[in-house]
Design a protein around this motif. Structure first.
Motif, PDB file in Angstrom:
ATOM      1  N   TRP A  67     -35.721-105.553  -6.365  1.00 17.01           N
ATOM      2  CA  TRP A  67     -35.896-105.373  -4.928  1.00 17.01           C
ATOM      3  C   TRP A  67     -37.361-105.455  -4.532  1.00 17.01           C
ATOM      4  CZ3 TRP A  67     -31.820-104.050  -1.336  1.00 17.01           C
ATOM      5  CH2 TRP A  67     -30.566-104.017  -1.923  1.00 17.01           C
ATOM      6  N   ASN A  69     -38.528-108.009  -2.882  1.00 15.39           N
ATOM      7  CA  ASN A  69     -38.332-108.450  -1.504  1.00 15.39           C
ATOM      8  C   ASN A  69     -36.982-107.908  -1.043  1.00 15.39           C
ATOM      9  OD1 ASN A  69     -37.828-109.892   0.917  1.00 15.39           O
ATOM     10  ND2 ASN A  69     -39.126-111.570   0.230  1.00 15.39           N
ATOM     11  N   LYS A  70     -37.021-106.853  -0.252  1.00 13.31           N
ATOM     12  CA  LYS A  70     -35.797-106.149   0.113  1.00 13.31           C
ATOM     13  C   LYS A  70     -34.846-107.010   0.938  1.00 13.31           C
ATOM     14  CE  LYS A  70     -37.910-101.559  -0.038  1.00 13.31           C
ATOM     15  NZ  LYS A  70     -38.180-100.298   0.696  1.00 13.31           N
ATOM     16  N   LYS A  71     -35.382-107.902   1.750  1.00 13.96           N
ATOM     17  CA  LYS A  71     -34.516-108.745   2.577  1.00 13.96           C
ATOM     18  C   LYS A  71     -33.693-109.693   1.710  1.00 13.96           C
ATOM     19  CE  LYS A  71     -37.429-108.648   6.735  1.00 13.96           C
ATOM     20  NZ  LYS A  71     -38.184-109.471   7.714  1.00 13.96           N
ATOM     21  N   SER A  73     -33.001-109.418  -1.593  1.00 16.26           N
ATOM     22  CA  SER A  73     -32.087-108.660  -2.448  1.00 16.26           C
ATOM     23  C   SER A  73     -30.899-108.136  -1.660  1.00 16.26           C
ATOM     24  CB  SER A  73     -32.838-107.496  -3.109  1.00 16.26           C
ATOM     25  OG  SER A  73     -33.908-107.966  -3.897  1.00 16.26           O
ATOM     26  N   ALA A  74     -31.150-107.621  -0.469  1.00 13.41           N
ATOM     27  CA  ALA A  74     -30.055-107.134   0.364  1.00 13.41           C
ATOM     28  C   ALA A  74     -29.139-108.275   0.792  1.00 13.41           C
ATOM     29  CB  ALA A  74     -30.613-106.415   1.589  1.00 13.41           C
TER      30      ALA A  74
END
Length: 247
Positions: A67, A69-71, A73-74
């Motif tokens: 994660w 880059n949270k965007k 990964s999400a």
């Protein structure tokens, strides 16, 4: 039976160890807080010596799993969840999903091509999806390599005659068969996918605590295994087994 007592002791040690850890956390101190540093008192999980990012292969794949880059990964996790919901809950079929995806793609390209004429604008180039020529060949080679590696491992266990390892493999396959009878293959893949996207980042965040807990737990398991090995497993022949030829 001694085997039953050993199992009960292991479960009891696990509960006691977890309870002790929670109580220490409530008092505001870190897990197993001592004067020495944590890394000097226990071994890393599975004996690793490199950062978890390096073990996961580094690069973009490790960034997604951890994660960074949270965007992204999400989005990956939400996409996998959407696919699982479509096939598992809504009972969508793969052929229907494929046809709908192609249908929407064709409609989007049709609108893109003809919208410029309606709006009196110069026609723009429509994006096209083209897979690389070697894509399927590389995927096939990668899958074939892993399948052959797994088959070779199982055949080595069956042919080399180590009865202990052979029995452990049989028990592992039996447990996998029981899990497969409770849920389908897609659900198992989804659970593994979610675990791959949550466990590494949680482990990286609570690395010292998990390593300390697992190190103490493994030591207790080893002590119980020695008791079991002394009482039962040591009687099993470890060499090659087979029937003797009768003259």
């Amino acid at each position: 039976m001694p085997e039953k007592n050993i199992v009960e002791d292991v479960i009891g040690d696990l509960v006691d160890n977890f309870t002790e850890t929670v109580q220490k956390n409530k008092h505001g101190s870190s897990f197993f807080e001592q004067e020495d540093s944590v890394s000097s008192r226990f071994n890393r999980l599975f004996g690793r010596q490199k950062p978890i990012h390096h073990i996961l292969g580094g690069g973009k794949s490790a960034d997604v799993l951890l994660w960074r880059n949270k965007k992204i990964s999400a989005s990956v996790l939400m996409g996998a969840t959407a696919i699982w919901v479509l096939f598992e809950w809504i009972n969508f079929h793969f052929l229907s999903l494929l046809c709908y995806a192609l249908l929407l793609g064709m409609i989007a390209q049709f609108v893109w091509c003809n919208a410029s004429g309606f709006l009196n604008r110069s026609q723009s180039r429509v994006p096209r999806l083209v897979l690389p020529k070697d894509f399927f060949a590389e995927v096939g080679v990668a899958i074939g390599t892993e399948v052959n590696r797994g088959l070779l491992f199982l055949q080595d266990l069956a042919c080399k005659g180590n009865l202990k390892q052979f029995l452990m493999a049989i028990i592992g396959l039996w447990v996998a068969a029981m899990v497969g009878s409770c849920c389908n293959f897609l659900t198992v893949l989804y659970i593994g996918f979610v675990g791959a996207h949550t466990m590494p980042v949680l482990y990286e965040r609570y690395e010292d605590e998990v390593d300390s807990f697992m190190d103490s737990l493994i030591m207790k398991f080893q002590s119980h295994y020695k008791k079991l090995d002394t009482g039962f497993l040591s009687r099993i022949p470890s060499g090659k087994f087979g029937l003797k030829k009768r003259e």
